[in-house]
Write a protein that holds these residues in place. Sequence first.
Motif, PDB file in Angstrom:
ATOM      1  N   THR A  30       0.839  -1.190   0.000  1.00 56.77           N
ATOM      2  CA  THR A  30       0.000   0.000   0.000  1.00 56.77           C
ATOM      3  C   THR A  30       0.874   1.240   0.000  1.00 56.77           C
ATOM      4  OG1 THR A  30      -1.824  -1.080   1.180  1.00 56.77           O
ATOM      5  CG2 THR A  30      -1.736   1.315   1.270  1.00 56.77           C
ATOM      6  N   ARG A 172      -9.505   3.132  10.483  1.00 61.94           N
ATOM      7  CA  ARG A 172      -8.041   3.150  10.433  1.00 61.94           C
ATOM      8  C   ARG A 172      -7.457   1.849  10.941  1.00 61.94           C
ATOM      9  NH1 ARG A 172      -6.947   9.175  12.946  1.00 61.94           N
ATOM     10  NH2 ARG A 172      -7.372  10.369  11.063  1.00 61.94           N
ATOM     11  N   PRO A 176      -6.989  -1.355   6.896  1.00 66.13           N
ATOM     12  CA  PRO A 176      -5.697  -1.938   6.486  1.00 66.13           C
ATOM     13  C   PRO A 176      -5.686  -3.462   6.539  1.00 66.13           C
ATOM     14  CG  PRO A 176      -5.340  -0.059   7.936  1.00 66.13           C
ATOM     15  CD  PRO A 176      -6.808  -0.353   7.964  1.00 66.13           C
ATOM     16  N   TYR A 188      -3.525   4.785  -1.961  1.00 67.96           N
ATOM     17  CA  TYR A 188      -4.529   5.361  -1.055  1.00 67.96           C
ATOM     18  C   TYR A 188      -4.254   6.857  -0.930  1.00 67.96           C
ATOM     19  CZ  TYR A 188      -7.420   5.691   3.210  1.00 67.96           C
ATOM     20  OH  TYR A 188      -8.386   6.007   4.132  1.00 67.96           O
ATOM     21  N   GLU A 195      -3.792   9.409   8.997  1.00 70.52           N
ATOM     22  CA  GLU A 195      -4.271   8.339   8.135  1.00 70.52           C
ATOM     23  C   GLU A 195      -3.129   7.809   7.268  1.00 70.52           C
ATOM     24  OE1 GLU A 195      -7.827   8.633   5.116  1.00 70.52           O
ATOM     25  OE2 GLU A 195      -8.496   9.012   7.169  1.00 70.52           O
ATOM     26  N   PHE A 199      -1.916   3.863   7.314  1.00 72.77           N
ATOM     27  CA  PHE A 199      -2.252   2.984   6.196  1.00 72.77           C
ATOM     28  C   PHE A 199      -1.054   2.565   5.349  1.00 72.77           C
ATOM     29  CE2 PHE A 199      -6.544   4.445   6.979  1.00 72.77           C
ATOM     30  CZ  PHE A 199      -7.314   3.351   6.652  1.00 72.77           C
TER      31      PHE A 199
END
Length: 369
Positions: A30, A172, A176, A188, A195, A199
């Motif tokens: 991510t 949050r 994930p 993202y 955030e 993440f």
Amino acid sequence: MSLSLKDIHKSFKKDVVLDGVSLEVPTGKTLVLFGPSGAGKTVLLRLIAGVIEPDAGEIAIAGRDMNGVEPEDRGIGMAFQNFALFPHLSAHENIASPLTARRQSKSAIAEGVQRLAKLLKIDHVLGHKPKELSNGQKQRTALARALAGQPNVLLLDDPLRNVDAKLRFEMRLELPRLIKDQNATVIYVTQDYKEAMAFGDEIAVINGGRVQQVGSPSEIYLTPANTDIARLFGDPVINLLEVTPQMGPSGPFVSVSDQHLVLPPSHVGDVDRPCILGLRPEALRFVEAGTPGAIPLTVETEAPLNEKTVTLAVTARGREIMMSRPAGTPGPSTGAAHMGINASAALLFDRDTGALIPSQDAKSKGKVA
């Protein structure tokens, strides 16, 4: 599937939105795309999705050039910032649409929709059409639809923007884990630094159409590439003081209220260079007057903020300082006090360019772009 962007350019008339953006996202990772409004984040997602085409550059998924590949053939799921829900379909039907397109069984579709809706707390509005949903419910419906298809590449455009604070905190923690379970490659987008820290395997900070820094959340926070990034990460905001390093018996130092803050030996080449000293509020603490290096200041006010107490103080030369300490930790609320600095957490930036002047440790680890 891995995602690769090479030298992406995009302009609308004379407005340059993206100016040579290059990024690599490994399979299953991510990447958080973080930056202020108007930085080009949403445009970049639309380019990856194939909704619009770049003026120049290459977008590749799993090594395959996406030039000329239709959006529906890219294996991408996207939750748009403007929701993009089908207005004539219920929330259930919107979420189910990628599963219906795959001709899954009714039971499998119902199970998949219910699981996501329950997680995102919209299971009670599944029969409602978009016009009957709040913005937060629309956003979560769009997110559920993007997740339902279990795409190889998932593009999330600020998906928690309209969600209330309690649910935002829960998401949050939960989102994930859900993303990891799908093993999707994710970009993202968010403007919320907390955030971004929660993440991202990595964070790419974009501003002015260019990527200014890419790194892990801790690298971005501890060694921001410039003062702009330093300001974007942290609450309260980082303290930035103009200084000029000098050489003393113990090595290079800077003065704060006539007290010497000794810098790492690697900064000897920065003596007499106009700089900006960056001090995170949590790196500052109250100390007794006789403590070596104690800096005199005057406490103007303090504000308890649940888990921490934030103090506004003024140095002997009139420079404002923000300090932060855990809630319940003793400290003066007004009047004369003394401050100690965790020198290892101090950052030094060039005054003219704002660029970080890395310490020798940061240079050797290659943390700064």
